[in-house]
Write a protein that holds these residues in place. Structure first.
Motif, PDB file in Angstrom:
ATOM      1  N   ILE A   1       5.201  12.447   4.205  1.00 10.85           N
ATOM      2  CA  ILE A   1       6.378  13.192   3.744  1.00 10.85           C
ATOM      3  C   ILE A   1       6.009  14.219   2.682  1.00 10.85           C
ATOM      4  CG2 ILE A   1       6.995  11.401   2.044  1.00 10.85           C
ATOM      5  CD1 ILE A   1       9.941  12.131   2.645  1.00 10.85           C
ATOM      6  N   PHE A   2       5.118  13.858   1.753  1.00  5.64           N
ATOM      7  CA  PHE A   2       4.696  14.815   0.733  1.00  5.64           C
ATOM      8  C   PHE A   2       3.739  15.851   1.314  1.00  5.64           C
ATOM      9  CE2 PHE A   2       6.491  11.836  -2.257  1.00  5.64           C
ATOM     10  CZ  PHE A   2       6.845  12.621  -3.345  1.00  5.64           C
ATOM     11  N   ARG A   3       2.898  15.429   2.246  1.00  7.09           N
ATOM     12  CA  ARG A   3       2.000  16.404   2.876  1.00  7.09           C
ATOM     13  C   ARG A   3       2.789  17.454   3.631  1.00  7.09           C
ATOM     14  NH1 ARG A   3      -2.524  12.148   5.306  1.00  7.09           N
ATOM     15  NH2 ARG A   3      -3.549  11.710   3.302  1.00  7.09           N
ATOM     16  N   ASN A   4       3.816  17.035   4.363  1.00  6.88           N
ATOM     17  CA  ASN A   4       4.617  17.976   5.142  1.00  6.88           C
ATOM     18  C   ASN A   4       5.393  18.930   4.252  1.00  6.88           C
ATOM     19  OD1 ASN A   4       3.727  16.780   7.498  1.00  6.88           O
ATOM     20  ND2 ASN A   4       5.475  15.373   7.642  1.00  6.88           N
ATOM     21  N   GLU A   5       5.869  18.436   3.105  1.00  4.10           N
ATOM     22  CA  GLU A   5       6.749  19.249   2.268  1.00  4.10           C
ATOM     23  C   GLU A   5       6.015  20.007   1.168  1.00  4.10           C
ATOM     24  OE1 GLU A   5       9.937  16.935   0.703  1.00  4.10           O
ATOM     25  OE2 GLU A   5      10.736  16.381   2.685  1.00  4.10           O
ATOM     26  N   ARG A   6       4.867  19.489   0.692  1.00  4.22           N
ATOM     27  CA  ARG A   6       4.282  20.088  -0.513  1.00  4.22           C
ATOM     28  C   ARG A   6       2.786  20.392  -0.431  1.00  4.22           C
ATOM     29  NH1 ARG A   6       7.499  18.724  -5.911  1.00  4.22           N
ATOM     30  NH2 ARG A   6       9.539  18.286  -5.020  1.00  4.22           N
ATOM     31  N   GLU A   7       2.114  19.929   0.593  1.00  2.00           N
ATOM     32  CA  GLU A   7       0.663  20.111   0.669  1.00  2.00           C
ATOM     33  C   GLU A   7       0.272  21.585   0.666  1.00  2.00           C
ATOM     34  OE1 GLU A   7      -3.255  18.484   0.854  1.00  2.00           O
ATOM     35  OE2 GLU A   7      -1.375  17.356   0.870  1.00  2.00           O
ATOM     36  N   LYS A   8       0.920  22.387   1.501  1.00  2.00           N
ATOM     37  CA  LYS A   8       0.578  23.810   1.623  1.00  2.00           C
ATOM     38  C   LYS A   8       0.800  24.529   0.290  1.00  2.00           C
ATOM     39  CE  LYS A   8       1.476  27.795   4.621  1.00  2.00           C
ATOM     40  NZ  LYS A   8       2.184  28.791   3.839  1.00  2.00           N
TER      41      LYS A   8
ATOM     42  N   GLU B   1       0.819  -1.205   0.000  1.00  2.00           N
ATOM     43  CA  GLU B   1       0.000   0.000   0.000  1.00  2.00           C
ATOM     44  C   GLU B   1       0.857   1.261   0.000  1.00  2.00           C
ATOM     45  OE1 GLU B   1      -3.539   2.118   2.652  1.00  2.00           O
ATOM     46  OE2 GLU B   1      -2.766   0.129   3.206  1.00  2.00           O
ATOM     47  N   MET B   2       1.948   1.265   0.784  1.00  2.00           N
ATOM     48  CA  MET B   2       2.804   2.440   0.837  1.00  2.00           C
ATOM     49  C   MET B   2       3.453   2.712  -0.518  1.00  2.00           C
ATOM     50  SD  MET B   2       3.994   5.040   2.292  1.00  2.00           S
ATOM     51  CE  MET B   2       3.353   4.799   3.947  1.00  2.00           C
ATOM     52  N   ASP B   3       3.838   1.674  -1.226  1.00  2.00           N
ATOM     53  CA  ASP B   3       4.416   1.857  -2.563  1.00  2.00           C
ATOM     54  C   ASP B   3       3.414   2.533  -3.488  1.00  2.00           C
ATOM     55  OD1 ASP B   3       6.826   0.722  -1.875  1.00  2.00           O
ATOM     56  OD2 ASP B   3       6.254  -1.293  -2.533  1.00  2.00           O
ATOM     57  N   CYS B   4       2.170   2.100  -3.410  1.00  2.00           N
ATOM     58  CA  CYS B   4       1.126   2.702  -4.246  1.00  2.00           C
ATOM     59  C   CYS B   4       0.936   4.179  -3.903  1.00  2.00           C
ATOM     60  CB  CYS B   4      -0.193   1.952  -4.068  1.00  2.00           C
ATOM     61  SG  CYS B   4      -0.190   0.283  -4.729  1.00  2.00           S
ATOM     62  N   LYS B   5       0.922   4.485  -2.625  1.00  2.00           N
ATOM     63  CA  LYS B   5       0.762   5.885  -2.201  1.00  2.00           C
ATOM     64  C   LYS B   5       1.929   6.743  -2.667  1.00  2.00           C
ATOM     65  CE  LYS B   5      -2.142   5.081   1.885  1.00  2.00           C
ATOM     66  NZ  LYS B   5      -2.238   5.208   3.362  1.00  2.00           N
ATOM     67  N   LEU B   6       3.142   6.224  -2.528  1.00  2.37           N
ATOM     68  CA  LEU B   6       4.322   6.974  -2.973  1.00  2.37           C
ATOM     69  C   LEU B   6       4.302   7.161  -4.489  1.00  2.37           C
ATOM     70  CD1 LEU B   6       7.078   5.393  -0.711  1.00  2.37           C
ATOM     71  CD2 LEU B   6       6.344   7.789  -0.701  1.00  2.37           C
TER      72      LEU B   6
END
Length: 348
Positions: free
Chosen positions: A66-73, A2-7
């Protein structure tokens, strides 16, 4: 896992969280990809989607922390800023263009919400026209036209604005869909570009009709029945067994309705070259089915030509034959001499 799919999904959408100047280039590329869509409709539809994305606090753009923290905003800010840009562009469009775009979006939502209802009633065309009259009420009120006219205008707007355009590279399908699809043209003569589109439809659908449409007011050097035999020989050579070549002297949509076709396809080298004439033909097909046939229109879809054959055309083949040049790379090898004999004699 599942994590691979999300990444994988987050890597694919990472561009959404880039700094604005980089994101702006991406947004321009998206607009180019949808260049066949009118400015007003594009601005209204994409603007609504981006506004929803930017303001929906309960839904996240990215799937991993990791993407939410770095790119979500940054992604939400980009969506909001592009929505503002599109809103300004929409405001600069003509009044009628803005009204048409809003009608198309309302009709699209109405059709999606009432798909099951339309099937249950069995009054598809009537139901859709009634819905179109409601959605197109602003046209009726502001311009004083009749309800049937406003309904037809609304229905045509949504059909013409939302037809499917299948781009290269063409998607693959694991299993053919049941039912029948049509692809129509003059095929004068058929060539490799035509065959690639038919090959895609042959893999996607259980049955395909390649329709040679005949305009009785036009004179053809090579008869439609000779072209039918040429096309059949080409299909046999490339091994497409679920495709029938049929000559139709009447409206193509009548043949489609009589045989229960799911979609009527047209091939396009590009919307820039062929879009205007093809949309006019689509308008005629929709109007004919509604007004003459009084049936729910079968949708039209478009297939982009394979880049390898984007410069190939029936006209090019005829010109080469007039000059006595080879056409070996333009048609299946085993059929080149057959095409040459058929056309060279008639055009001599």
């Amino acid at each position: 896992d599942e994590m691979d799919c999300k990444l994988f999904m987050d890597f694919d959408m990472a561009v959404l969280g880039r700094p604005w100047l980089q994101y702006e280039v991406y947004s321009q590329q998206i607009r180019h990809e949808y260049s066949h869509v009118s400015e007003a409709l594009y601005c209204a539809a994409r603007g609504a989607f981006l506004t929803s994305t930017a303001t929906d606090s309960g839904s996240k753009i990215f799937a991993t922390d990791i993407f939410r923290n770095e790119r979500e905003k940054q992604a939400a800010e980009n969506a909001a800023q592009e929505a503002e840009v599109l809103r300004a562009k929409l405001d600069s469009c003509s009044f009628l263009a803005r009204i048409g775009a809003r009608i198309a979006l309302r009709l699209k939502a109405l059709a999606s919400a009432n798909t099951c209802w339309s099937k249950l009633t069995g009054l598809s065309a009537v139901g859709l026209l009634a819905g179109s009259a409601i959605a197109a009420a602003p046209v009726h009120v502001m311009f004083g036209v009749g309800i049937p006219v406003s309904a037809a205008a609304g229905y045509l707007a949504v059909q013409l604005g939302t037809s499917t355009y299948i781009r290269q590279p063409l998607p693959t399908t694991p299993e053919p869909e049941s039912g029948l699809a049509l692809i129509a043209g003059s095929f004068n003569p058929p060539h490799q570009g035509h065959l690639e589109m038919v090959r895609y439809l042959s893999a996607r659908y259980e049955r395909v009709h390649a329709i040679i449409g005949v305009n009785p007011s036009k004179k053809y050097d090579v008869s439609p029945y000779e072209r039918q035999e040429l096309f059949r020989a080409m299909l046999k050579e490339v091994g497409l067994r679920n495709v029938d070549v049929i000559v139709v002297w009447s409206y193509i949509w009548k043949h489609a309705q009589q045989h229960g076709a799911k979609v009527m396809y047209r091939g396009l080298r590009s919307f820039r070259k062929d879009g205007a004439s093809e949309k006019c033909l689509e308008l005629q097909n929709i109007s004919g089915q509604l007004l003459l046939g009084r049936v729910r229109p079968i949708p039209t879809a478009y297939i982009q030509a394979d880049p390898r054959f984007s410069m190939v055309s029936s006209t090019l083949i005829r010109e080469r034959l007039k000059r006595g040049d080879s056409i070996a790379e333009l048609v299946p090898g085993g059929c080149a001499s057959m095409v040459q004999r058929c056309y060279a004699e008639k055009m001599a």
